[in-house]
Design a protein around this motif. Sequence first.
Motif, short mmCIF file in Angstrom:
data_model
loop_
_atom_site.label_atom_id
_atom_site.label_comp_id
_atom_site.label_asym_id
_atom_site.label_seq_id
_atom_site.Cartn_x
_atom_site.Cartn_y
_atom_site.Cartn_z
N PRO A 35 0.81 -1.21 0.00
CA PRO A 35 0.00 0.00 0.00
C PRO A 35 0.85 1.27 0.00
CG PRO A 35 -0.03 -1.03 2.17
CD PRO A 35 0.72 -1.96 1.26
N SER A 36 0.21 2.37 -0.24
CA SER A 36 0.89 3.66 -0.29
C SER A 36 1.69 3.92 1.00
CB SER A 36 -0.17 4.75 -0.47
OG SER A 36 0.46 5.98 -0.63
N GLY A 37 2.91 4.38 0.84
CA GLY A 37 3.72 4.75 2.00
C GLY A 37 4.48 3.60 2.63
N CYS A 38 4.45 2.40 2.04
CA CYS A 38 5.10 1.26 2.69
C CYS A 38 6.59 1.20 2.39
CB CYS A 38 4.41 -0.05 2.30
SG CYS A 38 4.73 -0.55 0.61
N GLY A 39 7.10 2.09 1.54
CA GLY A 39 8.55 2.14 1.33
C GLY A 39 9.03 1.63 -0.02
N LYS A 40 8.11 1.39 -0.96
CA LYS A 40 8.49 0.82 -2.25
C LYS A 40 9.43 1.74 -3.03
CE LYS A 40 4.14 0.71 -3.63
NZ LYS A 40 3.45 1.33 -2.50
N THR A 41 9.01 3.00 -3.18
CA THR A 41 9.82 3.94 -3.95
C THR A 41 11.18 4.13 -3.29
OG1 THR A 41 7.90 5.06 -4.86
CG2 THR A 41 9.93 6.31 -4.81
N THR A 42 11.18 4.20 -1.97
CA THR A 42 12.44 4.39 -1.24
C THR A 42 13.41 3.25 -1.55
OG1 THR A 42 11.20 5.51 0.48
CG2 THR A 42 13.42 4.78 1.05
N ILE A 43 12.92 2.02 -1.59
CA ILE A 43 13.79 0.88 -1.91
C ILE A 43 14.34 1.00 -3.33
CG2 ILE A 43 13.85 -1.63 -2.24
CD1 ILE A 43 11.72 -1.81 -0.01
#
Length: 322
Positions: A35-43
């Motif tokens: 879900p949104s905000g779970c850290g996908k883009t950061t990874i």
Amino acid sequence: MIELSGVEKHFQGQVVVHPLSLTIKEGEFLTLLGPSGCGKTTILRMIAGFEQPTKGKILLDGADLTSLPPNRRDLNLVFQHYALFPHMTVEDNIAFGLKMKKLPAKEQQARVEEAVAMTQLTPLVKRYPHQLSGGQQQRVAIARAIANKPKVLLLDEPLGALDLQLRKNLQSELKHLQRSLGITFVYVTHDQEEAMMLSDRIVIMNGGKVEQIGTPREIYAKPTTLFSATFVGENNIFSQDGRLFAVRPEKLVAVRGTEGAKRTGEVLDVLYLGSIHKLIVQLDDEPMTVSIAFDFTDDRPWNVGEKVGVAWNSEDEVVIGS
Ligand SMILES: Nc1ncnc2c1ncn2[C@@H]1O[C@H](COP(=O)(O)OP(=O)(O)OP(=O)(O)O)[C@@H](O)[C@H]1O
Ligand SMILES: [Mg+2]
């Protein structure tokens, strides 16, 4: 091929990605789903080099990437928003990275032609981004990335801004492209159907933590946590004697009377969804509804308010942790 080893990210003292260790195989289509905000883009940004891990290491083919800048990594990131240069034609956009690398003109031209053909942009090469539809712009972004012939392509919700029909088309194009190029794809989406359809393996994330890693089939059939059981596909969660187990709607059977029924309830809703029918059942002794799916027409249809028994085979119970 890509190895994340104890990779962690904090922002202003807050943990956004909990320690993550993961090996991505060569040629694999790996999806980060959550879900949104779970850290996908950061990874993804840490793999690309736009963000430094607070702790841990990232290796590509055994070489430590952690302190290399993005342009020294043999990988390319496609963003959710196409980020094309508005004053450049399609072909100039695609050639941009090759020019920066000072590739010989012939080689540039050959690579642009190849990328354009693969993404079916040939008739559009002289156009500017504002003369393209969203899906066409996204294809240019993908063509630009593959023209660089990276070992790894990182894609951050590349289809997120598109309508459903276009998404479906581009999904199959992407899968086809990945197979024919043999490039490793690390793909980010919050759309579970998209993840199921495209991926060799899925990493399910929740609140910066990995919930489960597995093939689409494993994740659907054997979710290990409550979160993965309910995030991917519809599921019914039962609790009994202090344990939780999940039974998929297509594994439940609606019976008349109580014979063989493990639960009883009342039909709350009858949904006709084309090829399948669904019953929503309010259970008698628990404050929950279950969903039962079946793919044939009952000779006697169910009615709202009718008493119903809910049965299933014990082997279809998937025991889950919390
Ligand atoms: N530069 C930053 N400074 C502080 N917090 C940040 C920064 N970048 C991201 N975060 C926080 O880190 C968390 C994870 O963000 P991230 O962008 O990785 O999520 P995501 O899974 O990609 O979500 P979405 O599906 O909405 O794109 C969020 O809570 C976000 O607010
Ligand atoms: Mg994101």
